[in-house]
Design an enzyme around this catalytic site. Structure first.
Site, mmCIF file in Angstrom:
data_model
loop_
_atom_site.group_PDB
_atom_site.id
_atom_site.type_symbol
_atom_site.label_atom_id
_atom_site.label_comp_id
_atom_site.label_asym_id
_atom_site.label_seq_id
_atom_site.Cartn_x
_atom_site.Cartn_y
_atom_site.Cartn_z
ATOM 1 N N ASP A 70 32.550 10.098 30.639
ATOM 2 C CA ASP A 70 32.827 9.520 31.968
ATOM 3 C C ASP A 70 34.325 9.293 32.166
ATOM 4 O O ASP A 70 34.903 9.652 33.188
ATOM 5 C CB ASP A 70 32.154 8.146 32.118
ATOM 6 C CG ASP A 70 30.680 8.268 32.435
ATOM 7 O OD1 ASP A 70 30.288 9.269 33.050
ATOM 8 O OD2 ASP A 70 29.930 7.344 32.060
ATOM 9 N N LYS A 113 23.588 3.236 28.911
ATOM 10 C CA LYS A 113 24.707 3.779 28.119
ATOM 11 C C LYS A 113 24.997 2.963 26.858
ATOM 12 O O LYS A 113 25.436 3.500 25.847
ATOM 13 C CB LYS A 113 25.968 3.891 28.990
ATOM 14 C CG LYS A 113 25.812 4.964 30.054
ATOM 15 C CD LYS A 113 27.027 5.117 30.925
ATOM 16 C CE LYS A 113 26.666 5.996 32.114
ATOM 17 N NZ LYS A 113 27.737 6.193 33.063
HETATM 18 P P1 NDP Z 1 27.444 -1.784 36.328
HETATM 19 O O1 NDP Z 1 26.079 -2.238 36.742
HETATM 20 O O2 NDP Z 1 27.775 -1.780 34.867
HETATM 21 O O3 NDP Z 1 28.573 -2.728 37.055
HETATM 22 C C1 NDP Z 1 28.486 -3.050 38.405
HETATM 23 C C2 NDP Z 1 29.799 -3.681 38.892
HETATM 24 O O4 NDP Z 1 29.722 -3.748 40.317
HETATM 25 C C3 NDP Z 1 30.063 -5.096 38.416
HETATM 26 O O5 NDP Z 1 31.438 -5.271 38.216
HETATM 27 C C4 NDP Z 1 29.561 -5.960 39.588
HETATM 28 O O6 NDP Z 1 30.227 -7.208 39.706
HETATM 29 C C5 NDP Z 1 29.981 -5.094 40.745
HETATM 30 N N1 NDP Z 1 29.213 -5.292 41.976
HETATM 31 C C6 NDP Z 1 27.924 -4.964 42.196
HETATM 32 N N2 NDP Z 1 27.578 -5.267 43.471
HETATM 33 C C7 NDP Z 1 28.688 -5.781 44.065
HETATM 34 C C8 NDP Z 1 28.970 -6.262 45.367
HETATM 35 N N3 NDP Z 1 28.020 -6.287 46.328
HETATM 36 N N4 NDP Z 1 30.216 -6.720 45.648
HETATM 37 C C9 NDP Z 1 31.175 -6.690 44.687
HETATM 38 N N5 NDP Z 1 30.968 -6.248 43.414
HETATM 39 C C10 NDP Z 1 29.733 -5.796 43.112
HETATM 40 O O7 NDP Z 1 27.637 -0.345 36.989
HETATM 41 P P2 NDP Z 1 28.376 0.952 36.415
HETATM 42 O O8 NDP Z 1 29.750 0.589 35.988
HETATM 43 O O9 NDP Z 1 27.507 1.650 35.429
HETATM 44 O O10 NDP Z 1 28.426 1.883 37.742
HETATM 45 C C11 NDP Z 1 29.238 1.506 38.835
HETATM 46 C C12 NDP Z 1 29.173 2.597 39.893
HETATM 47 O O11 NDP Z 1 29.768 3.794 39.407
HETATM 48 C C13 NDP Z 1 27.765 2.983 40.322
HETATM 49 O O12 NDP Z 1 27.757 3.056 41.743
HETATM 50 C C14 NDP Z 1 27.557 4.357 39.703
HETATM 51 O O13 NDP Z 1 26.681 5.160 40.487
HETATM 52 C C15 NDP Z 1 28.970 4.915 39.728
HETATM 53 N N6 NDP Z 1 29.236 5.976 38.708
HETATM 54 C C16 NDP Z 1 29.704 7.227 39.107
HETATM 55 C C17 NDP Z 1 29.985 8.216 38.173
HETATM 56 C C18 NDP Z 1 30.452 9.579 38.610
HETATM 57 O O14 NDP Z 1 30.421 10.522 37.812
HETATM 58 N N7 NDP Z 1 30.943 9.747 39.819
HETATM 59 C C19 NDP Z 1 29.803 7.995 36.716
HETATM 60 C C20 NDP Z 1 29.353 6.651 36.401
HETATM 61 C C21 NDP Z 1 29.084 5.697 37.372
HETATM 62 P P3 NDP Z 1 29.645 -8.563 39.001
HETATM 63 O O15 NDP Z 1 30.183 -8.569 37.607
HETATM 64 O O16 NDP Z 1 30.197 -9.667 39.830
HETATM 65 O O17 NDP Z 1 28.153 -8.478 39.057
#
Ligand code: NDP
Length: 264
Positions: A100, A64
């Protein structure tokens, strides 16, 4: 001639967007077709878009921000959040939007009496949604596993915490915006933390769609209203389709056709 649209992502096989958009194209008798494209290198987005002869595209994880850079013109909201998930070609130029966040906003408007929102996670999706939720009048607080990604939110004036320095209050709505639970069985925060925030909340959302995530399963013990990410998916798709077809249809009509995806 039929227009061609696609979703770019990695992974992209799981995406429901092709089915959603094709249902709406067919239902509204619009001459277009929507496919998916596994894009490994986000820097090749623009050349791939033109090589495929696309009219428009959606962009999902992890491209994105690259999509934002690929556009010639970006609307003011996408500009503010630095992420584009919808591109439309017009006269050889690429116009970028972010649907989004308005999609999530629509999804939560059906929940009553929500004033304070705790976002679990601080990634790309949280970044766009935190801003729009605050601009709409919600008080938004962020809790993330690590400190690095919180810097942006601190600069934007949000109250932020990591698991280590968290001081829980009462939050009306708790939203899982992490990818915890997407491809594993993890909760988005330690159970001790969830136990301090979920009982006093009014509702919980996990934006992951199409599965009963560990977070939603855990929350159900407390008999809260819950939602998965399906509504957000639907609404971001409706708004993208509206851009793709240059506002030719009402959002209500687009939604009617698109939501059949959940019956299939
Ligand atoms: P990013 O990769 O940008 O961010 C991931 C986030 O998740 C970070 O804050 C990370 O924390 C945290 N994280 C990952 N693993 C863990 C864990 N095991 N425990 C705690 N925190 C964790 O992802 P996106 O923002 O792009 O997407 C996030 C989710 O949203 C995805 O599952 C995606 O599929 C979903 N989504 C759904 C949409 C819909 O239309 N329903 C639209 C867009 C996204 P840290 O900074 O510590 O690494």
């Amino acid at each position: 001639m039929k227009q061609l649209f696609a979703i770019f992502g990695n992974p992209v096989a799981h995406s429901k967007s092709p089915l959603m958009h094709n249902l709406a194209f067919k239902g509204l008798n619009y001459p277009a077709c929507y496919t998916r494209y596994l894009l490994r290198d986000g820097r090749r987005l623009k050349e791939t878009f033109f090589a495929l002869g696309l009219k428009g595209a959606n962009i999902t994880v992890p491209h994105k921000e690259e999509a934002f850079r690929a556009c010639d013109v970006v609307d003011s909201f996408a500009q503010k959040v630095g992420a584009v998930n919808t591109i439309v070609e017009q006269g050889g130029r690429l116009y970028g939007y972010n649907t989004d966040a308005p999609g999530l906003l629509k999804a939560i408007q059906s929940l009553k009496e929500i004033k304070t929102i705790l976002l679990l996670g601080a990634g790309g999706t949280a970044r766009s949604t935190a801003v729009i939720l605050r601009d709409t009048g919600y008080e938004v607080i962020l809790l993330n596993r690590s400190a690095e990604r919180l810097k942006y939110y601190q600069e934007e004036g949000f109250e932020t915490y990591t698991f280590d320095n968290f001081q829980p209050k009462t939050y009306d709505l708790v939203i899982n915006m992490t990818s915890a639970g997407l491809e594993n069985n993890l909760l988005p925060a330690p159970e001790e933390i969830l136990k301090r925030i979920i009982p006093s909340s009014k509702a919980c959302i996990d934006i992951i769609y199409g599965k009963n995530t560990p977070f939603l399963q855990w929350v159900k013990n407390y008999n809260k209203p819950t939602k998965d990410g399906s509504d957000m998916l639907l609404h971001q798709g409706v708004i993208a389709f509206d851009y793709f077809t240059n506002h030719r249809f009402t959002q209500r009509d687009i939604e009617l056709h698109m939501k059949q995806v959940f019956l299939l």
